[in-house]
Design a protein around this motif. Sequence first.
Motif, mmCIF file in Angstrom:
data_model
loop_
_atom_site.group_PDB
_atom_site.id
_atom_site.type_symbol
_atom_site.label_atom_id
_atom_site.label_comp_id
_atom_site.label_asym_id
_atom_site.label_seq_id
_atom_site.Cartn_x
_atom_site.Cartn_y
_atom_site.Cartn_z
ATOM 1 N N LYS A 75 24.798 64.621 30.553
ATOM 2 C CA LYS A 75 26.168 64.232 30.190
ATOM 3 C C LYS A 75 27.159 65.333 30.558
ATOM 4 O O LYS A 75 28.219 65.075 31.133
ATOM 5 C CB LYS A 75 26.261 63.973 28.679
ATOM 6 N N ALA A 76 26.797 66.563 30.190
ATOM 7 C CA ALA A 76 27.699 67.688 30.422
ATOM 8 C C ALA A 76 27.865 67.977 31.913
ATOM 9 O O ALA A 76 28.965 68.284 32.378
ATOM 10 C CB ALA A 76 27.183 68.928 29.694
ATOM 11 N N LEU A 77 26.773 67.884 32.675
ATOM 12 C CA LEU A 77 26.854 68.155 34.110
ATOM 13 C C LEU A 77 27.719 67.123 34.826
ATOM 14 O O LEU A 77 28.481 67.460 35.739
ATOM 15 C CB LEU A 77 25.447 68.180 34.725
ATOM 16 N N ILE A 78 27.597 65.868 34.444
ATOM 17 C CA ILE A 78 28.435 64.827 35.046
ATOM 18 C C ILE A 78 29.900 65.095 34.731
ATOM 19 O O ILE A 78 30.782 64.940 35.581
ATOM 20 C CB ILE A 78 28.010 63.432 34.540
ATOM 21 N N LEU A 128 33.639 78.099 28.904
ATOM 22 C CA LEU A 128 32.919 77.505 30.023
ATOM 23 C C LEU A 128 32.822 75.992 29.884
ATOM 24 O O LEU A 128 32.590 75.468 28.791
ATOM 25 C CB LEU A 128 31.497 78.081 30.113
ATOM 26 N N PHE A 129 33.024 75.286 31.016
ATOM 27 C CA PHE A 129 32.558 73.917 31.176
ATOM 28 C C PHE A 129 31.170 74.042 31.772
ATOM 29 O O PHE A 129 31.022 74.364 32.951
ATOM 30 C CB PHE A 129 33.423 73.166 32.200
ATOM 31 N N HIS A 130 30.136 73.851 31.004
ATOM 32 C CA HIS A 130 28.811 74.012 31.594
ATOM 33 C C HIS A 130 27.848 72.989 31.000
ATOM 34 O O HIS A 130 28.050 72.462 29.911
ATOM 35 C CB HIS A 130 28.283 75.438 31.391
ATOM 36 N N GLY A 131 26.804 72.731 31.767
ATOM 37 C CA GLY A 131 25.812 71.762 31.315
ATOM 38 C C GLY A 131 24.940 72.314 30.207
ATOM 39 O O GLY A 131 24.360 71.552 29.438
ATOM 40 N N GLY A 132 24.838 73.632 30.126
ATOM 41 C CA GLY A 132 23.967 74.242 29.130
ATOM 42 C C GLY A 132 22.571 74.431 29.687
ATOM 43 O O GLY A 132 21.635 73.757 29.277
ATOM 44 N N LEU A 133 22.454 75.357 30.629
ATOM 45 C CA LEU A 133 21.177 75.571 31.299
ATOM 46 C C LEU A 133 20.047 75.809 30.302
ATOM 47 O O LEU A 133 18.952 75.271 30.437
ATOM 48 C CB LEU A 133 21.307 76.752 32.270
ATOM 49 N N ARG A 134 20.325 76.608 29.272
ATOM 50 C CA ARG A 134 19.240 76.947 28.339
ATOM 51 C C ARG A 134 18.829 75.768 27.459
ATOM 52 O O ARG A 134 17.747 75.786 26.872
ATOM 53 C CB ARG A 134 19.631 78.140 27.466
ATOM 54 N N TYR A 135 19.671 74.724 27.383
ATOM 55 C CA TYR A 135 19.299 73.566 26.562
ATOM 56 C C TYR A 135 18.143 72.784 27.172
ATOM 57 O O TYR A 135 17.504 71.970 26.492
ATOM 58 C CB TYR A 135 20.498 72.639 26.351
ATOM 59 N N LEU A 136 17.876 73.016 28.459
ATOM 60 C CA LEU A 136 16.722 72.367 29.078
ATOM 61 C C LEU A 136 15.425 72.795 28.394
ATOM 62 O O LEU A 136 14.472 72.023 28.314
ATOM 63 C CB LEU A 136 16.666 72.692 30.577
ATOM 64 N N LEU A 166 12.490 75.712 38.626
ATOM 65 C CA LEU A 166 12.426 74.296 38.265
ATOM 66 C C LEU A 166 13.626 73.898 37.422
ATOM 67 O O LEU A 166 14.254 72.853 37.651
ATOM 68 C CB LEU A 166 11.135 74.015 37.506
ATOM 69 N N GLY A 167 13.984 74.755 36.456
ATOM 70 C CA GLY A 167 15.142 74.457 35.613
ATOM 71 C C GLY A 167 16.429 74.381 36.411
ATOM 72 O O GLY A 167 17.252 73.489 36.199
ATOM 73 N N LEU A 168 16.606 75.292 37.358
ATOM 74 C CA LEU A 168 17.816 75.290 38.183
ATOM 75 C C LEU A 168 17.833 74.107 39.149
ATOM 76 O O LEU A 168 18.902 73.568 39.456
ATOM 77 C CB LEU A 168 17.926 76.609 38.943
ATOM 78 N N LEU A 169 16.658 73.686 39.615
ATOM 79 C CA LEU A 169 16.592 72.489 40.460
ATOM 80 C C LEU A 169 17.053 71.272 39.666
ATOM 81 O O LEU A 169 17.836 70.449 40.162
ATOM 82 C CB LEU A 169 15.167 72.288 40.968
ATOM 83 N N MET A 170 16.599 71.165 38.435
ATOM 84 C CA MET A 170 17.048 70.066 37.568
ATOM 85 C C MET A 170 18.548 70.184 37.310
ATOM 86 O O MET A 170 19.275 69.187 37.327
ATOM 87 C CB MET A 170 16.273 70.082 36.247
ATOM 88 N N TYR A 171 19.001 71.410 37.069
ATOM 89 C CA TYR A 171 20.412 71.641 36.762
ATOM 90 C C TYR A 171 21.297 71.219 37.932
ATOM 91 O O TYR A 171 22.397 70.692 37.741
ATOM 92 C CB TYR A 171 20.617 73.124 36.459
ATOM 93 N N ASP A 172 20.823 71.450 39.150
ATOM 94 C CA ASP A 172 21.583 71.054 40.339
ATOM 95 C C ASP A 172 21.656 69.547 40.514
ATOM 96 O O ASP A 172 22.615 69.033 41.097
ATOM 97 C CB ASP A 172 20.948 71.651 41.597
ATOM 98 N N ASN A 173 20.631 68.829 40.024
ATOM 99 C CA ASN A 173 20.508 67.418 40.394
ATOM 100 C C ASN A 173 20.633 66.418 39.251
ATOM 101 O O ASN A 173 20.801 65.229 39.509
ATOM 102 C CB ASN A 173 19.159 67.200 41.098
ATOM 103 N N LEU A 174 20.579 66.879 38.007
ATOM 104 C CA LEU A 174 20.650 65.939 36.884
ATOM 105 C C LEU A 174 21.972 65.169 36.860
ATOM 106 O O LEU A 174 21.996 63.990 36.537
ATOM 107 C CB LEU A 174 20.476 66.684 35.553
ATOM 108 N N GLY A 175 23.064 65.860 37.154
ATOM 109 C CA GLY A 175 24.372 65.228 37.035
ATOM 110 C C GLY A 175 25.049 64.927 38.349
ATOM 111 O O GLY A 175 26.120 64.321 38.371
#
Length: 513
Positions: free
Chosen positions: A67-70, A49-57, A126-135
């Motif tokens: 960094k990963a999401l970008i 997977l190319f992933h941001g690492g949702l659980r790392y939040l 909340l975590g998924l909202l951040m995941y959508d918008n951080l990168g």
Amino acid sequence: MQTDFDIFIIGGGINGCGIARDAAGRGLKVGLAEMKDLGSATSSASTKLFHGGLRYLEFFEFGLVRKALIEREVLLKAMPHISWPMRFVLPYHPDMRFETETPTSKLLSKVMPWMKGRRPAWLIRLGLLMYDNLGGRQILPATHVVDLKKRPVGEPLKDKFEHAYEYSDCWIEDSRLVVLNARDAEDHGARILTRTKVVSATRTGDHWEIVAEADGKQTTYTARGLINAGGPWVEDVIRNAVRLNSSEGVRLVRGSHIVTKKLFDHDKSYFFQGEDGRIIFAIPYETDFTLIGTTDQEHTDLSEKPHATEAEQDYLCNFASQYFTKPVTRDDIVWTYSGVRPLYDDGAKSATAATRDYVLSLDENGPPLLNIFGGKITTYRKLAENALKKLTPLLGGTHPWTAGAHLPGGDFKVAEKEQLVTDLQAAYPFLTPAWALRLIKAYGTEAKLILGSAKSAEDLGMDFGATLTEAEVKWLMSREYARTAEDVIWRRSKLGLRLNEDQVALLEGYMAG
């Protein structure tokens, strides 16, 4: 003194090959030695997977996730043949728990003790909202809520799961990513030495003398700078090849996966949260299979080849069975694989809590030595840029260039993959749809270079089974560093899932000859 190389890299995993590509493209003379096949250890044993690492939040690793999401979409555009968007379904149930050592779990236990370690729905949203918008996102769709009772993704799941969240990440053919980076490095002038073990590296005046052994013969190379990208062997290289004392080290964590018979009929993946606080993925794999993983176990002995233990296989089967209506058993498993992740040793109490971010340690006591600790496949390109940011002031070289530069075969847009498959079939009518799709997903626009002027399957030479032909094997040997059947069927492809013992023996004999 005139040296053989400006930079010599030890290690042919994704970090080593990514740095080699970037450095060679900056005009530096680059050598790389890998003691086995490219990507033969950690870099071919990921969850793909190319992933941001949702659980790392939950560990407050916001910088790493950003960094990963970008990078997800930067990489997706550069290699649309070996990577593609994927939607993940995260079923929700109140029984879900935190891993007790995460900072988020500890914080909520203090301010909301009545939750008793549960993951509340609002926190996941909340975590998924951040995941959508951080990168930021340009290609990948946003998260939305799914009614599992009304959607096909709910059919394989137990009745207690009524709602889910669907979000985006990306698939990547990890070992092909390594090989294509090595190829592009070589196309820019790098020298890639596979099956070549570095025996020693010694500072001599203003340069390094590196002794490497291949096929029983030792050769000495000189370089102005040395990069240790040994992955799990990074400490071994420091202590036994370079012979330096260092307080820095890695924490070896084994991640095991199982591949089962196909467990569901749709093309979406699942993100499962366990009652023990851990998570696993269940992902459509190679059309006819399902990939489930991963575990997080300490691995202390590098001389012991990592493998999915019976306990780990049972753990993954039992974990998945908490979600699927039909239990997953050991009888469903068709293949397992396991890799050792060399995480930077930050003193975390558990393997799960150890940081996934990388650390670059520069030793300037003489000609420079850069040691690479940790890292994840999604951020390999940024790691390479940051490694060279440390070294170019000392060794020279031009500016960063890899953002937006496609890998071999990836010179087309993400949305054009289906058209490429159609066009390939039109140009070579003897190809079945599955065969054409496999070739495009492996080689992209270079598929036509492999097929050449063939008018029939017979024109491609020997048939090793599962659409693997002599023409493709010759390409893999001449252009992609393959030397054995294992290189071909498990790292350049996953045709090992489809070939029988006689077919593999035929391939091995052909390649040896």
